[in-house]
Enzyme design. Structure first.
Site, PDB file in Angstrom:
ATOM      1  N   ASP A  63       0.854  -1.195   0.000  1.00 60.05           N
ATOM      2  CA  ASP A  63       0.000   0.000   0.000  1.00 60.05           C
ATOM      3  C   ASP A  63       0.884   1.236   0.000  1.00 60.05           C
ATOM      4  O   ASP A  63       1.945   1.250   0.632  1.00 60.05           O
ATOM      5  CB  ASP A  63      -0.871   0.056   1.268  1.00 60.05           C
ATOM      6  N   ASP A  69       2.639  15.251   5.431  1.00 63.24           N
ATOM      7  CA  ASP A  69       1.995  16.549   5.184  1.00 63.24           C
ATOM      8  C   ASP A  69       0.815  16.396   4.225  1.00 63.24           C
ATOM      9  O   ASP A  69      -0.208  17.078   4.362  1.00 63.24           O
ATOM     10  CB  ASP A  69       2.995  17.621   4.706  1.00 63.24           C
ATOM     11  N   GLU A  92      -1.907  25.566   2.385  1.00 64.59           N
ATOM     12  CA  GLU A  92      -0.558  25.779   1.837  1.00 64.59           C
ATOM     13  C   GLU A  92      -0.201  24.676   0.846  1.00 64.59           C
ATOM     14  O   GLU A  92       0.617  24.867  -0.037  1.00 64.59           O
ATOM     15  CB  GLU A  92       0.460  25.817   2.988  1.00 64.59           C
ATOM     16  N   GLU A  93      -0.851  23.525   0.975  1.00 66.72           N
ATOM     17  CA  GLU A  93      -0.539  22.382   0.100  1.00 66.72           C
ATOM     18  C   GLU A  93      -1.292  22.424  -1.232  1.00 66.72           C
ATOM     19  O   GLU A  93      -1.062  21.582  -2.092  1.00 66.72           O
ATOM     20  CB  GLU A  93      -0.897  21.065   0.807  1.00 66.72           C
ATOM     21  N   ASP A 115      -2.135  25.725   7.259  1.00 69.72           N
ATOM     22  CA  ASP A 115      -0.924  24.994   6.895  1.00 69.72           C
ATOM     23  C   ASP A 115      -1.058  23.676   7.651  1.00 69.72           C
ATOM     24  O   ASP A 115      -0.867  23.633   8.873  1.00 69.72           O
ATOM     25  CB  ASP A 115       0.331  25.772   7.325  1.00 69.72           C
ATOM     26  N   LEU A 117       0.541  20.823   7.955  1.00 72.05           N
ATOM     27  CA  LEU A 117       1.676  20.294   8.727  1.00 72.05           C
ATOM     28  C   LEU A 117       2.887  21.172   8.442  1.00 72.05           C
ATOM     29  O   LEU A 117       3.550  21.023   7.421  1.00 72.05           O
ATOM     30  CB  LEU A 117       1.945  18.834   8.372  1.00 72.05           C
ATOM     31  N   ASP A 118       3.120  22.091   9.356  1.00 72.73           N
ATOM     32  CA  ASP A 118       4.198  23.055   9.169  1.00 72.73           C
ATOM     33  C   ASP A 118       5.492  22.541   9.811  1.00 72.73           C
ATOM     34  O   ASP A 118       5.455  21.869  10.839  1.00 72.73           O
ATOM     35  CB  ASP A 118       3.803  24.378   9.819  1.00 72.73           C
ATOM     36  N   GLU A 274       0.578  31.121   7.608  1.00 75.29           N
ATOM     37  CA  GLU A 274       1.514  31.037   8.735  1.00 75.29           C
ATOM     38  C   GLU A 274       1.569  32.350   9.520  1.00 75.29           C
ATOM     39  O   GLU A 274       1.260  32.364  10.715  1.00 75.29           O
ATOM     40  CB  GLU A 274       2.918  30.662   8.205  1.00 75.29           C
TER      41      GLU A 274
END
Ligand code: AHM
Ligand code: MG
Length: 340
Positions: A63, A69, A92-93, A115, A117-118, A274
């Site tokens: 898998d 992120d 942000e992604e 964001d 996962l900063d 951010e």
């Protein structure tokens, strides 16, 4: 036994403070809490990366194992889209905005920026990372689909903002414009519990937080200010995850800087995802947030979703002192020089 207040209980209690509240913001904040718990579970497994299959690759069963992120982005979008508590998301992604369809005919008036996962450089090495979010009221009328205009709002228009720190313990810190409160995840009951009521940033502190490795790439006045911090024997702490660095400063006082560099002439950090949410929280806790041109972060016009900004955030006395320092040492621009 002391009484525990969970995040959900606290959010509902606070809703009663706003007579006009309809419960939508309450629902949205609760959804963020749920998504944060799911992401936290995955972040905690990150140390098992070699056993479970490396992120971005595949596991033993073949898998795909998503990069954390990307996983966090998808989870937040899914949780918030399923409930329809907001009508649009900018992440942000994602290059563009994500409209959210009404659920059960319910039209939400809120939009979310995040964001998910900063601190991406910390993800694969088990060092703390965070989620940052901000909530605005949409500005377009509810009979139209959300548009970019709804998201290009100044930070001062934020209705709420917060962050989640996936650290030694997981904390969610948020503000709806009436102070800042912090909740720690109790893994035994799976609930965020109120642990830090009405957080106040110290007037000044002994920490400065900046990527000093870029020293030679900073403007001269910024280099002088960093020399000054060092002369004062301030302690340099830089985790490379804004949420973690800011969290320390909120508790212990200090100053966080991400100036413009030669590589990032406008600064690296994103204004919408951010700088603005973090500035909102820090100011709610009694701190200050400006850019390297000494303008208030929350007053900056937002022209693009992924606009960058330089940033100086922290204890009020230290930001003020930095401002005075820069004003003193800044080289006058050519237009300000006396004519020969
Ligand atoms: P990211 O969104 O790609 O994770 O970048 C943002 C992060 C901040 O959390 C942190 O303060 C900064 O980038 C670190 O950057 P650098 O490695 O250039 O010092
Ligand atoms: Mg980031």
């Amino acid at each position: 036994m002391s009484e525990i207040t969970t995040l959900d209980e606290f959010i509902i209690q606070r809703q009663k403070d706003f007579s006009y509240a309809t419960g939508e913001l309450t629902g949205l904040l609760r959804d963020i809490g749920v998504a944060a718990k799911i992401v936290n579970r995955e972040v905690n497994k990150a140390g098992l990366v070699n056993i479970l299959g490396s992120y971005g690759g595949s596991n033993e069963s073949g898998d795909d194992v998503k990069k954390l992120d990307i996983f966090a982005n998808e989870k937040f979008i899914k949780c918030l889209s399923n409930s329809g508590e907001c009508c649009g998301i900018a992440s942000e992604e994602n290059e563009d905005i994500i409209p959210v369809d009404p659920v059960d005919g319910k039209e939400s008036k809120y939009i979310l920026v995040m964001d998910p996962l900063d601190g991406s450089s910390n993800i694969d090495v088990n060092v703390s990372v965070g989620t940052i979010f901000g909530i605005y009221r949409r500005v377009s009328s509810s009979d139209q689909s959300v548009s970019k205009k709804d998201f290009l709002q100044k930070g001062k228009e934020l209705v709420a903002a917060g962050y989640v720190l996936y650290g030694t313990s997981t904390m969610l810190v948020y503000s709806t414009g009436r102070g800042v409160n912090g909740f720690t995840l109790d893994p035994s009951i799976g609930e965020f519990c109120l642990s830090h009521r009405d957080m106040q940033i110290p007037e000044k502190g002994v920490y400065y937080s900046v990527n000093q490795g870029y020293y030679l790439k900073f403007d001269v006045e910024m280099r002088r200010y960093i020399d000054y911090c060092s002369d004062l024997n301030l302690r340099l702490r830089y985790i490379g995850s804004m949420v973690s660095d800011i969290h320390r400063i909120l508790f212990q006082g200090g100053i966080f800087l991400y100036p413009n560099t030669r590589k990032y002439p406008k600064g690296k950090l994103r204004l919408l995802y951010e700088c603005n949410p973090i500035a909102f929280i820090v100011e709610q806790a009694g701190g200050r947030a400006i850019n390297c041109k000494l303008e208030d972060i929350l007053e900056l016009p937002v022209h693009e979703l992924h606009q960058r900004s330089s940033v100086v955030i922290g204890s009020p006395q230290m930001v003020e002192e930095m401002k005075e320092f820069i004003q003193k040492y800044q080289e006058p621009s050519s237009s300000e020089l006396p004519k020969a």
